[in-house]
Design a protein around this motif. Structure first.
Motif, PDB file in Angstrom:
ATOM      1  N   THR A 113       0.829  -1.204   0.000  1.00 52.99           N
ATOM      2  CA  THR A 113       0.000   0.000   0.000  1.00 52.99           C
ATOM      3  C   THR A 113       0.860   1.250   0.000  1.00 52.99           C
ATOM      4  O   THR A 113       0.579   2.212  -0.734  1.00 52.99           O
ATOM      5  CB  THR A 113      -0.964  -0.015   1.203  1.00 52.99           C
ATOM      6  OG1 THR A 113      -1.806  -1.169   1.092  1.00 52.99           O
ATOM      7  CG2 THR A 113      -1.806   1.248   1.258  1.00 52.99           C
ATOM      8  N   LEU A 114       1.927   1.249   0.772  1.00 53.50           N
ATOM      9  CA  LEU A 114       2.835   2.398   0.819  1.00 53.50           C
ATOM     10  C   LEU A 114       3.447   2.666  -0.555  1.00 53.50           C
ATOM     11  O   LEU A 114       3.441   3.809  -1.038  1.00 53.50           O
ATOM     12  CB  LEU A 114       3.930   2.119   1.852  1.00 53.50           C
ATOM     13  CG  LEU A 114       5.005   3.169   2.026  1.00 53.50           C
ATOM     14  CD1 LEU A 114       5.542   3.125   3.425  1.00 53.50           C
ATOM     15  CD2 LEU A 114       6.123   3.004   1.036  1.00 53.50           C
ATOM     16  N   LYS A 115       3.966   1.648  -1.191  1.00 48.72           N
ATOM     17  CA  LYS A 115       4.632   1.833  -2.490  1.00 48.72           C
ATOM     18  C   LYS A 115       3.651   2.283  -3.574  1.00 48.72           C
ATOM     19  O   LYS A 115       3.965   3.173  -4.365  1.00 48.72           O
ATOM     20  CB  LYS A 115       5.368   0.559  -2.898  1.00 48.72           C
ATOM     21  CG  LYS A 115       6.611   0.322  -2.053  1.00 48.72           C
ATOM     22  CD  LYS A 115       7.272  -1.002  -2.376  1.00 48.72           C
ATOM     23  CE  LYS A 115       8.543  -1.192  -1.553  1.00 48.72           C
ATOM     24  NZ  LYS A 115       9.088  -2.543  -1.701  1.00 48.72           N
ATOM     25  N   ILE A 116       2.474   1.691  -3.603  1.00 50.22           N
ATOM     26  CA  ILE A 116       1.473   2.095  -4.590  1.00 50.22           C
ATOM     27  C   ILE A 116       1.017   3.528  -4.301  1.00 50.22           C
ATOM     28  O   ILE A 116       0.912   4.360  -5.213  1.00 50.22           O
ATOM     29  CB  ILE A 116       0.275   1.118  -4.607  1.00 50.22           C
ATOM     30  CG1 ILE A 116       0.719  -0.291  -5.000  1.00 50.22           C
ATOM     31  CG2 ILE A 116      -0.836   1.636  -5.512  1.00 50.22           C
ATOM     32  CD1 ILE A 116       1.337  -0.426  -6.388  1.00 50.22           C
ATOM     33  N   GLY A 117       0.756   3.835  -3.047  1.00 48.89           N
ATOM     34  CA  GLY A 117       0.319   5.182  -2.670  1.00 48.89           C
ATOM     35  C   GLY A 117       1.350   6.245  -3.019  1.00 48.89           C
ATOM     36  O   GLY A 117       1.013   7.304  -3.562  1.00 48.89           O
ATOM     37  N   ALA A 118       2.616   5.967  -2.741  1.00 49.21           N
ATOM     38  CA  ALA A 118       3.678   6.922  -3.079  1.00 49.21           C
ATOM     39  C   ALA A 118       3.765   7.104  -4.588  1.00 49.21           C
ATOM     40  O   ALA A 118       3.935   8.233  -5.077  1.00 49.21           O
ATOM     41  CB  ALA A 118       5.013   6.462  -2.507  1.00 49.21           C
ATOM     42  N   SER A 119       3.622   6.036  -5.345  1.00 51.25           N
ATOM     43  CA  SER A 119       3.694   6.141  -6.810  1.00 51.25           C
ATOM     44  C   SER A 119       2.497   6.904  -7.367  1.00 51.25           C
ATOM     45  O   SER A 119       2.590   7.488  -8.448  1.00 51.25           O
ATOM     46  CB  SER A 119       3.808   4.761  -7.460  1.00 51.25           C
ATOM     47  OG  SER A 119       2.578   4.080  -7.416  1.00 51.25           O
ATOM     48  N   LYS A 120       1.386   6.942  -6.622  1.00 48.81           N
ATOM     49  CA  LYS A 120       0.207   7.695  -7.039  1.00 48.81           C
ATOM     50  C   LYS A 120       0.304   9.161  -6.614  1.00 48.81           C
ATOM     51  O   LYS A 120      -0.606   9.942  -6.885  1.00 48.81           O
ATOM     52  CB  LYS A 120      -1.059   7.071  -6.461  1.00 48.81           C
ATOM     53  CG  LYS A 120      -1.428   5.735  -7.097  1.00 48.81           C
ATOM     54  CD  LYS A 120      -2.671   5.155  -6.444  1.00 48.81           C
ATOM     55  CE  LYS A 120      -3.141   3.913  -7.153  1.00 48.81           C
ATOM     56  NZ  LYS A 120      -3.774   4.182  -8.435  1.00 48.81           N
ATOM     57  N   GLY A 121       1.377   9.519  -5.886  1.00 44.36           N
ATOM     58  CA  GLY A 121       1.587  10.912  -5.508  1.00 44.36           C
ATOM     59  C   GLY A 121       1.163  11.285  -4.105  1.00 44.36           C
ATOM     60  O   GLY A 121       1.266  12.452  -3.717  1.00 44.36           O
ATOM     61  N   TYR A 122       0.697  10.342  -3.308  1.00 36.51           N
ATOM     62  CA  TYR A 122       0.329  10.655  -1.927  1.00 36.51           C
ATOM     63  C   TYR A 122       1.601  10.853  -1.100  1.00 36.51           C
ATOM     64  O   TYR A 122       2.580  10.127  -1.262  1.00 36.51           O
ATOM     65  CB  TYR A 122      -0.528   9.542  -1.319  1.00 36.51           C
ATOM     66  CG  TYR A 122      -1.884   9.443  -1.964  1.00 36.51           C
ATOM     67  CD1 TYR A 122      -2.905  10.330  -1.615  1.00 36.51           C
ATOM     68  CD2 TYR A 122      -2.134   8.498  -2.942  1.00 36.51           C
ATOM     69  CE1 TYR A 122      -4.148  10.260  -2.229  1.00 36.51           C
ATOM     70  CE2 TYR A 122      -3.379   8.418  -3.559  1.00 36.51           C
ATOM     71  CZ  TYR A 122      -4.374   9.304  -3.206  1.00 36.51           C
ATOM     72  OH  TYR A 122      -5.600   9.244  -3.816  1.00 36.51           O
ATOM     73  N   GLY A 123       1.566  11.834  -0.221  1.00 41.08           N
ATOM     74  CA  GLY A 123       2.668  12.056   0.711  1.00 41.08           C
ATOM     75  C   GLY A 123       2.514  11.104   1.873  1.00 41.08           C
ATOM     76  O   GLY A 123       1.523  11.165   2.614  1.00 41.08           O
ATOM     77  N   ILE A 124       3.469  10.209   2.039  1.00 42.43           N
ATOM     78  CA  ILE A 124       3.326   9.150   3.045  1.00 42.43           C
ATOM     79  C   ILE A 124       4.472   9.197   4.048  1.00 42.43           C
ATOM     80  O   ILE A 124       5.645   9.273   3.680  1.00 42.43           O
ATOM     81  CB  ILE A 124       3.260   7.762   2.374  1.00 42.43           C
ATOM     82  CG1 ILE A 124       2.068   7.707   1.414  1.00 42.43           C
ATOM     83  CG2 ILE A 124       3.169   6.659   3.439  1.00 42.43           C
ATOM     84  CD1 ILE A 124       1.959   6.426   0.610  1.00 42.43           C
ATOM     85  N   THR A 125       4.093   9.136   5.307  1.00 41.60           N
ATOM     86  CA  THR A 125       5.037   8.968   6.409  1.00 41.60           C
ATOM     87  C   THR A 125       4.753   7.619   7.031  1.00 41.60           C
ATOM     88  O   THR A 125       3.600   7.289   7.318  1.00 41.60           O
ATOM     89  CB  THR A 125       4.866  10.073   7.467  1.00 41.60           C
ATOM     90  OG1 THR A 125       5.133  11.340   6.859  1.00 41.60           O
ATOM     91  CG2 THR A 125       5.808   9.863   8.649  1.00 41.60           C
ATOM     92  N   VAL A 126       5.799   6.838   7.225  1.00 43.88           N
ATOM     93  CA  VAL A 126       5.676   5.552   7.907  1.00 43.88           C
ATOM     94  C   VAL A 126       5.931   5.770   9.394  1.00 43.88           C
ATOM     95  O   VAL A 126       6.931   6.383   9.767  1.00 43.88           O
ATOM     96  CB  VAL A 126       6.703   4.528   7.378  1.00 43.88           C
ATOM     97  CG1 VAL A 126       6.565   3.207   8.118  1.00 43.88           C
ATOM     98  CG2 VAL A 126       6.574   4.334   5.888  1.00 43.88           C
TER      99      VAL A 126
END
Length: 177
Positions: A113-126
């Motif tokens: 989910t993190l990798k797909i979300g980041a590739s879609k442009g969402y700013g993600i903090t783990v």
């Protein structure tokens, strides 16, 4: 108005934890800490035959998680919470472009989910200390968690780097805004 502080909690369900996971109680406590400081919480729940059927006890979230009354819920059938789900619609409807991700399993649904979300442009903090997994044949859970935190720190997504931080740092930064 400042940006919403959003936490996405992945697969913290009874049926998922039928397989022992590393530091369940500590992970749940960290997730509760994040949720208490957040403006919005999104629970992602996996549906699957064999104990994760929607509405079953296995599908239910862990009892130690505090569920905010206004939490959002998205169900999924794949490791990727974006795959054939309404997640992008929920994010758009709530004007969410950035979120903190946590939950289970580090090496499957959180990672995907993190990798797909980041590739879609969402700013993600783990939340580096608020995700967990099970021991696997090739590596112990502790090693997998440390490994994935390092992978995510160095993940190449041009113009949209993933951030990896402990819960207390995330909460302190939110409280400073």
């Amino acid at each position: 108005m400042s940006e919403k502080h959003v936490v996405m909690v992945i697969d913290m369900q009874n049926g998922v934890f039928a397989t022992p996971r590393r530091q369940r109680q500590e992970c749940a406590a960290k997730i509760n800490r994040l949720m208490a400081a957040a403006d919005r919480v999104i629970f992602i729940q996996h549906i699957e035959d064999g104990g994760l059927e929607e509405g079953s006890e296995g599908f239910a979230l862990l009892s130690e998680l505090e569920q905010p009354a206004d939490a959002l819920y998205v169900t999924k059938t794949a490791c990727d919470a974006f795959y054939q789900t309404r997640l992008e619609q929920v994010l758009a409807e709530n004007s969410i472009k950035n979120f903190v991700i946590c939950g289970c399993a580090t090496d499957y649904c959180v990672d995907t989910t993190l990798k797909i979300g980041a590739s879609k442009g969402y700013g993600i903090t783990v939340a580096e200390d608020a995700h967990t997994t099970a021991n696997r044949p090739a590596a112990q859970a502790e090693t997998l968690i440390a490994h994935y935190n390092e992978v995510w720190r160095t993940l190449t997504v041009p113009g949209n780097p993933v951030s990896v931080k402990p819960v207390e740092t995330i909460v302190a930064q939110w409280q400073a805004n």
